[in-house]
Design an enzyme around this catalytic site. Structure first.
Site, PDB file in Angstrom:
ATOM      1  N   ASP A   1      -6.764   9.174   1.457  1.00  0.00           N
ATOM      2  CA  ASP A   1      -7.228   8.627   2.849  1.00  0.00           C
ATOM      3  C   ASP A   1      -6.628   9.691   3.855  1.00  0.00           C
ATOM      4  OD1 ASP A   1      -4.209   8.399   2.398  1.00  0.00           O
ATOM      5  OD2 ASP A   1      -3.928   6.592   3.062  1.00  0.00           O
TER       6      ASP A   1
ATOM      7  N   ASN B   1       2.643  -3.367   6.272  1.00  0.00           N
ATOM      8  CA  ASN B   1       1.786  -4.435   6.639  1.00  0.00           C
ATOM      9  C   ASN B   1       0.974  -4.940   5.251  1.00  0.00           C
ATOM     10  OD1 ASN B   1      -0.013  -2.301   6.188  1.00  0.00           O
ATOM     11  ND2 ASN B   1      -1.025  -2.485   8.193  1.00  0.00           N
TER      12      ASN B   1
ATOM     13  N   HIS C   1      -1.111  -2.650   3.273  1.00  0.00           N
ATOM     14  CA  HIS C   1      -2.176  -1.819   3.131  1.00  0.00           C
ATOM     15  C   HIS C   1      -2.044  -0.968   1.839  1.00  0.00           C
ATOM     16  CE1 HIS C   1      -0.835   1.743   5.961  1.00  0.00           C
ATOM     17  NE2 HIS C   1      -0.308   1.969   4.782  1.00  0.00           N
TER      18      HIS C   1
ATOM     19  N   GLU D   1      -6.864  -1.581   5.486  1.00  0.00           N
ATOM     20  CA  GLU D   1      -5.777  -2.603   6.483  1.00  0.00           C
ATOM     21  C   GLU D   1      -5.995  -3.930   6.217  1.00  0.00           C
ATOM     22  OE1 GLU D   1      -3.520  -0.919   7.751  1.00  0.00           O
ATOM     23  OE2 GLU D   1      -3.661   0.505   9.356  1.00  0.00           O
TER      24      GLU D   1
HETATM   25  C1  GLP Z   1       0.343   5.590   4.902  1.00  0.00           C
HETATM   26  C2  GLP Z   1      -0.580   6.457   3.955  1.00  0.00           C
HETATM   27  C3  GLP Z   1      -0.752   5.544   2.541  1.00  0.00           C
HETATM   28  C4  GLP Z   1       0.869   5.437   2.221  1.00  0.00           C
HETATM   29  C5  GLP Z   1       1.562   4.306   3.025  1.00  0.00           C
HETATM   30  C6  GLP Z   1       2.698   4.157   2.735  1.00  0.00           C
HETATM   31  O1  GLP Z   1       0.184   5.606   6.126  1.00  0.00           O
HETATM   32  N1  GLP Z   1      -2.006   6.304   4.617  1.00  0.00           N
HETATM   33  O2  GLP Z   1      -1.518   6.249   1.557  1.00  0.00           O
HETATM   34  O3  GLP Z   1       0.557   4.789   0.998  1.00  0.00           O
HETATM   35  O4  GLP Z   1       1.040   4.324   4.324  1.00  0.00           O
HETATM   36  O5  GLP Z   1       3.661   5.136   3.103  1.00  0.00           O
HETATM   37  P1  GLP Z   1       5.110   5.249   2.756  1.00  0.00           P
HETATM   38  O6  GLP Z   1       5.124   5.548   1.424  1.00  0.00           O
HETATM   39  O7  GLP Z   1       5.596   6.743   3.707  1.00  0.00           O
HETATM   40  O8  GLP Z   1       5.914   4.241   3.325  1.00  0.00           O
END
Ligand code: GLP
Length: 238
Positions: A67, A136, A138, A143
């Site tokens: 992503d 949230n 995702h 999302e």
């Molecule tokens: C981000 C990325 C995801 C990631 C998630 C959690 O926005 N788009 O690929 O897995 O949110 O991130 P974190 O590990 O920093 O909490």
């Protein structure tokens, strides 16, 4: 999906690295789907250490970006692109011909999604997909919504995603959209490792562990995947 509780984020990273390396030993040119963010950083550091101690271990591995924040220049320090280059491509010495990526600021995001789907058809599916979870629920930028999208698409980011630490400190307006692989792309992965770490994830982990499968919590669909492993550290455990 099965889940395991680990004592610390270090233990979680170590266990995840063992699982990835076990798979890599069976398939040298394994395609690794790489989430970004704070959670997988420890895993990627362990892989970097393994690259030092076992030369050649990563000589054929391929990496796919899952992503991206839409509208940032590719070399912006906040992009998933910069993250993957810094945490994986450089330490593991992965050349660009073994990296499947897409643009963060394409002229036509719709055409870029078509290109991602073509790339996925040619080089996919993913062998081992590393996922984090958003506060949230995702996964990548799929999302929470009434319905989910199977393939690469433009994601409208929720407020919590727009406030993610990767982009929060940049100043100016945060990105409101992202580009992401879709749920079917992720589901076709031979193995999925969902990593959950830190107290900020406690509430969503509680919801996930209820095993109520709903598009309002995209990660909950992983309960349906036959080879998904969720590693949770004690801080995130409800
Ligand atoms: C981000 C990325 C995801 C990631 C998630 C959690 O926005 N788009 O690929 O897995 O949110 O991130 P974190 O590990 O920093 O909490």
């Amino acid at each position: 999906m099965i889940h395991h509780l680990l004592d610390s984020s270090e233990d979680l990273s170590r266990r995840a690295a063992e699982l990835v390396i076990d798979e890599l030993k069976q398939k040298k040119n394994l395609l690794l789907g790489a989430a970004t963010g704070s959670t997988p950083s420890g895993l990627y550091s362990r892989l970097a250490e393994a690259a030092e101690t076992t030369p050649g271990l990563f000589s054929a591995i391929r990496i796919m970006k899952l992503d991206e924040w839409l509208g940032l220049s590719m070399d912006d320090p906040a992009t998933c692109e910069t993250y993957i280059r810094t945490h994986l491509l450089q330490p593991l010495k992965i050349s660009d011909d073994r990296y499947l990526t897409f643009h963060s600021n394409p002229i036509s995001p719709t055409a870029e999604c078509r290109a991602i789907n073509d790339m996925f058809d040619t080089h996919g599916p993913i062998d081992v997909c590393i996922l984090g979870i958003g506060v949230n629920g995702h996964i990548a930028f799929n999302e929470p919504a009434g319905s989910l999208t199977p393939h690469a698409h433009i994601a409208t980011l929720t407020q919590s995603s727009q406030h993610h630490p990767m982009v929060a400190g940049r100043g100016g307006n945060p990105p409101t959209s992202g580009l992401t692989l879709g749920m079917t792309d992720i589901f076709r992965s031979r193995m999925i490792l969902l990593l959950i770490s830190g107290s900020a994830k406690k509430a969503i982990t509680r919801d996930l562990l209820s095993q109520n499968i709903t598009t309002a919590l995209p990660a909950s669909l992983l309960w349906l995947h036959p080879n998904a492993i969720c590693l949770i550290d004690r801080e995130a455990y409800p």
